[in-house]
Design an enzyme around this catalytic site. Structure first.
Site, PDB file in Angstrom:
ATOM      1  N   PRO A 127      30.922  26.497   8.489  1.00 48.27           N
ATOM      2  CA  PRO A 127      30.675  25.473   7.466  1.00 48.27           C
ATOM      3  C   PRO A 127      29.941  24.273   8.070  1.00 48.27           C
ATOM      4  O   PRO A 127      30.214  23.872   9.191  1.00 48.27           O
ATOM      5  CB  PRO A 127      32.087  25.086   7.013  1.00 48.27           C
ATOM      6  CG  PRO A 127      32.935  26.252   7.361  1.00 48.27           C
ATOM      7  CD  PRO A 127      32.339  26.831   8.608  1.00 48.27           C
ATOM      8  N   GLU A 128      28.980  23.735   7.317  1.00 47.35           N
ATOM      9  CA  GLU A 128      28.221  22.584   7.772  1.00 47.35           C
ATOM     10  C   GLU A 128      28.561  21.379   6.896  1.00 47.35           C
ATOM     11  O   GLU A 128      29.478  21.432   6.087  1.00 47.35           O
ATOM     12  CB  GLU A 128      26.732  22.933   7.758  1.00 47.35           C
ATOM     13  CG  GLU A 128      26.430  24.145   8.651  1.00 47.35           C
ATOM     14  CD  GLU A 128      24.968  24.528   8.690  1.00 47.35           C
ATOM     15  OE1 GLU A 128      24.102  23.660   8.425  1.00 47.35           O
ATOM     16  OE2 GLU A 128      24.669  25.692   8.986  1.00 47.35           O
ATOM     17  N   ARG A 148      40.447  33.550  10.391  1.00 42.96           N
ATOM     18  CA  ARG A 148      40.093  33.853  11.788  1.00 42.96           C
ATOM     19  C   ARG A 148      40.754  32.912  12.792  1.00 42.96           C
ATOM     20  O   ARG A 148      40.640  33.088  13.993  1.00 42.96           O
ATOM     21  CB  ARG A 148      38.569  33.804  11.942  1.00 42.96           C
ATOM     22  CG  ARG A 148      37.862  34.827  11.050  1.00 42.96           C
ATOM     23  CD  ARG A 148      36.373  34.575  10.951  1.00 42.96           C
ATOM     24  NE  ARG A 148      35.754  35.428   9.936  1.00 42.96           N
ATOM     25  CZ  ARG A 148      34.552  35.234   9.430  1.00 42.96           C
ATOM     26  NH1 ARG A 148      33.821  34.204   9.840  1.00 42.96           N
ATOM     27  NH2 ARG A 148      34.066  36.044   8.509  1.00 42.96           N
ATOM     28  N   ARG A 193      13.669  13.099  24.736  1.00 39.19           N
ATOM     29  CA  ARG A 193      14.065  14.485  24.947  1.00 39.19           C
ATOM     30  C   ARG A 193      12.884  15.442  24.830  1.00 39.19           C
ATOM     31  O   ARG A 193      12.201  15.484  23.808  1.00 39.19           O
ATOM     32  CB  ARG A 193      15.162  14.869  23.943  1.00 39.19           C
ATOM     33  CG  ARG A 193      16.501  14.286  24.352  1.00 39.19           C
ATOM     34  CD  ARG A 193      17.564  14.415  23.282  1.00 39.19           C
ATOM     35  NE  ARG A 193      18.873  14.105  23.847  1.00 39.19           N
ATOM     36  CZ  ARG A 193      19.304  12.885  24.077  1.00 39.19           C
ATOM     37  NH1 ARG A 193      18.538  11.856  23.802  1.00 39.19           N
ATOM     38  NH2 ARG A 193      20.504  12.686  24.601  1.00 39.19           N
TER      39      ARG A 193
END
Length: 305
Positions: free
Chosen positions: A2-3, A122, A183
């Site tokens: 899930p986000e 899970r 970065r």
């Protein structure tokens, strides 16, 4: 996994039912779901029972319920993992769900008796009681409809390392751009770094990069200010539309507090569309290995430059 949209749908569903409620009883049916709870601060059931829930708050993919009364400056912290669900139940709802791990029995001043079941097939998710710390920037700890109370500018210690997400009113666009400029790694890897920006997982990263025609391996430092603004705009648009549709559901695990699935999967332009025509140019979409998962992109629209 899930986000942000999926977790925000759960938070917004929980908020009116739990805010102001007192935890009257706790049932721990499987202690594996308390793996992130530190027993040195006390027994989970004893700590939570009798506490009043002040709000439902989220930062990135983490949820927490600040506690008042017997446990000031503490919170129940929840992480859904891969299959975790927080389901609202009536007190007489059958208790035969074999995947139920923890049950919180609540007394709400307006709604009466309620129950929140933490269900996790899970067992990668968890609940824990955690101490609250002041936020590093002095702002609100996370997103919540309620913003008053001693807890509002505190954040659980387990969540303190998580950056703000792009939908957070206190997210710093300039700070995000400055981090990208330092970065040289690929932009998708940066979007998935929860220490830089939170709540964007694999699905929504692919969707956002497709929207602005960026290759997942395009070095983050190569993006100028205009491209960073376009990317942030795309991220916010994708997350906002997913929120409107209740998140993305590819199986029965991703549901809101009432057990309903989201429908944003029907609006995906990139993720899971390998071999299908790009909605923009018609080129066959490709799937490529990426950090033990996959990236989905259009080889024509999203070239590395």
């Amino acid at each position: 996994m899930p986000e942000l949209p999926e977790v925000e749908v759960v938070r917004s569903g929980l908020a009116p039912a739990v805010t102001g409620a007192v935890v009257s009883a706790v049932e721990v049916l499987d202690r594996r779901s308390l793996k992130r709870h530190d027993p040195l601060i006390g027994d989970f059931e004893r700590l939570v029972t009798g506490a009043r829930i002040a709000a439902a708050v989220r930062r990135g993919k983490f949820l927490w319920l600040p506690l008042e009364g017997v446990l000031d400056e503490r919170a129940i912290v929840g992480h859904l993992g891969m299959s975790g669900q927080m389901l609202l139940r009536t007190p007489d709802h059958p208790g035969d769900d074999r995947h139920a791990r923890v049950r919180l029995h609540l007394e709400h001043p307006a709604h009466g008796e309620l129950r929140v079941d933490f269900v996790d097939q899970r067992i990668f998710g968890s609940l824990a009681v955690d101490r609250m710390l002041p936020t590093a920037d002095g702002g609100f700890g996370g997103f919540s409809a309620a913003t008053t109370g001693e807890w509002a500018r505190l954040i659980p210690s387990q969540v303190a390392h998580i950056a703000r997400d792009p939908l957070d009113p206190e997210f710093a666009d300039d700070g995000f751009a400055a981090q990208l400029a330092r970065r040289g790694t690929g932009i998708k890897r940066v979007l998935l770094d929860q220490g830089i920006v939170s709540g964007i997982g694999n699905i929504y990263a692919d969707e956002s990069l497709w929207a602005v025609r960026l290759h997942p391996e395009q070095p983050a430092a190569s993006l100028g200010p205009r491209r960073v603004r376009e990317l942030l705009g795309a991220v916010r648009d994708v997350l906002g539309r997913a929120l409107t549709e209740g998140g993305t559901s590819f199986d029965a695990q991703y549901v809101n507090v009432n057990g309903a699935s989201g429908y944003f999967e029907h609006s995906l332009n990139a993720y899971g569309r390998a071999g299908k025509p790009c909605p923009r140019c018609g080129t066959a979409m490709v799937r490529e290995p990426f950090m033990n998962r996959s990236s989905h992109r259009c080889p024509k629209c999203q070239r590395k430059r």
